[in-house]
Design a protein around this motif. Structure first.
Motif, PDB file in Angstrom:
ATOM      1  N   ASP A  61     -21.848  -2.772 -15.613  1.00  0.00           N
ATOM      2  CA  ASP A  61     -21.010  -2.651 -14.420  1.00  0.00           C
ATOM      3  C   ASP A  61     -21.813  -2.343 -13.161  1.00  0.00           C
ATOM      4  O   ASP A  61     -21.250  -2.232 -12.075  1.00  0.00           O
ATOM      5  N   ASP A 110     -16.492  -6.668 -23.420  1.00  0.00           N
ATOM      6  CA  ASP A 110     -15.138  -7.190 -23.665  1.00  0.00           C
ATOM      7  C   ASP A 110     -14.928  -8.566 -23.049  1.00  0.00           C
ATOM      8  O   ASP A 110     -14.149  -9.366 -23.535  1.00  0.00           O
ATOM      9  N   ASP A 111     -15.628  -8.849 -21.943  1.00  0.00           N
ATOM     10  CA  ASP A 111     -15.352 -10.047 -21.151  1.00  0.00           C
ATOM     11  C   ASP A 111     -16.432 -11.090 -21.431  1.00  0.00           C
ATOM     12  O   ASP A 111     -17.554 -10.976 -20.937  1.00  0.00           O
ATOM     13  N   TRP A 112     -16.094 -12.116 -22.234  1.00  0.00           N
ATOM     14  CA  TRP A 112     -17.075 -13.122 -22.654  1.00  0.00           C
ATOM     15  C   TRP A 112     -16.721 -14.482 -22.066  1.00  0.00           C
ATOM     16  O   TRP A 112     -15.581 -14.911 -22.129  1.00  0.00           O
ATOM     17  N   GLN A 113     -17.732 -15.157 -21.524  1.00  0.00           N
ATOM     18  CA  GLN A 113     -17.553 -16.497 -20.959  1.00  0.00           C
ATOM     19  C   GLN A 113     -18.589 -17.426 -21.588  1.00  0.00           C
ATOM     20  O   GLN A 113     -19.785 -17.128 -21.577  1.00  0.00           O
ATOM     21  N   ALA A 134     -21.669 -12.244 -20.745  1.00  0.00           N
ATOM     22  CA  ALA A 134     -20.809 -11.116 -21.154  1.00  0.00           C
ATOM     23  C   ALA A 134     -20.806 -10.099 -20.022  1.00  0.00           C
ATOM     24  O   ALA A 134     -21.873  -9.694 -19.557  1.00  0.00           O
ATOM     25  N   ARG A 135     -19.620  -9.718 -19.566  1.00  0.00           N
ATOM     26  CA  ARG A 135     -19.532  -8.734 -18.491  1.00  0.00           C
ATOM     27  C   ARG A 135     -18.944  -7.421 -18.998  1.00  0.00           C
ATOM     28  O   ARG A 135     -18.268  -7.390 -20.017  1.00  0.00           O
TER      29      ARG A 135
END
Lengths: 189, 189
Positions: A61, A110-113, A134-135
């Motif tokens: 973050d 949690d945030d995968w692209q 991944a964020r």
């Protein structure tokens, strides 16, 4: 050969193939006999079969990516890469990406692209790499890489990546994931 | 293995190596016996020797890149790539890049920027790719690709590249040169 219209471009036909070396699970070397669209036969087009792999650009973050310093035997030097690894049999790419990120670094996200999936060598094959951004990455455990490598994790500000592309980054998967991820983020490194 | 400090990371030592397949000039398959920094011996670490190659992202003065549609036997499909090719023996990378751009597309360019050179496979090797951004590209001759491929040249606006990264681009060299070039240009594709 002369230029064609897009609709005229045809695939090669593999007429026969023979396995020269079986070094499973790492690689198999094949020699293909192929027929070109113009009818010519090429009797010795070599292809290399390797397992697919994943490469992960994991951002925390504070806009820092989880980098790995490690020795790699391809370039034969200590260099800067990113969490990566081979898919296990039957495993899908995203599952492998989550697993490799956690095993190699102790990080979860949690945030995968999915950034794309690409054949490593356009001529020979060499398996496909599946690239992920991944964020919201955060460390929840100690790193426990279960392979041959000794590693050093470094959190690197995205804005500091570009100078590392020459000299510190030595492998195509690392260079590609930097380019693809910065492009997806709309950032200049 | 546990995490190390950067200064503690050591190279592997190649104790012995044996050529399993000589398929010169395309590839040689080797099996290396290596000693890890902790003293362990790995007797069968496979490496693949291939010639280096160049990949060129050539921009014209209207911000269009010279794209190539072609069949490639690695992904086994017709896909979007860029001018590329193997270095000839003794040839330096920039000379090869200028030659391949001209031979494959009939384009020349005056302003060349080296984006980086990367080992194709971190574990196996597979040669190195040398990535270039060429600006001011202009066509001065017909395309005369002197190899097995039928091609279709397409000038693509840089702003239109991103949707092509999934579906049209199938090889890692093409994806990497898009990411690296857009990053160097400070552009979002």
């Amino acid at each position: 050969m002369s230029e064609k219209s897009l609709g005229e471009l045809q695939c090669w036909e593999t007429v026969a193939r023979r396995k020269l070396v079986d070094a499973s699970p790492w690689l198999n070397l094949w020699v293909d006999e192929v027929r070109l669209p113009d009818g010519r036969i090429v009797r010795d087009f070599y292809t290399v079969e390797q397992p697919d792999h994943v490469v992960i650009f994991a951002l925390d973050d504070a806009d820092r990516v989880v980098g790995l310093w490690h020795y790699k035997h391809g370039p034969a030097c200590v260099n800067l890469g990113f969490p990566a690894g081979y898919l296990m049999p039957g495993e899908d790419a995203l599952t492998a990406a989550r697993r490799e990120l956690f095993e190699e670094t102790g990080y979860v996200a949690d945030d995968w692209q999915h950034l794309g999936s690409y054949t490593v060598d356009g001529n020979r094959g060499n398996g496909r790499g599946h690239y992920f951004l991944a964020r919201g990455a955060r460390q929840t455990a100690q790193a426990e890489p279960d392979d041959l490598e000794e590693i050093r994790i470094e959190l690197i500000k995205v804005a500091d990546l570009n100078p590392l592309l020459k000299g510190s980054v030595a492998t195509l998967d690392a260079a590609a994931v930097i380019g693809l991820a910065l492009n997806a983020l709309g950032l200049k490194g």
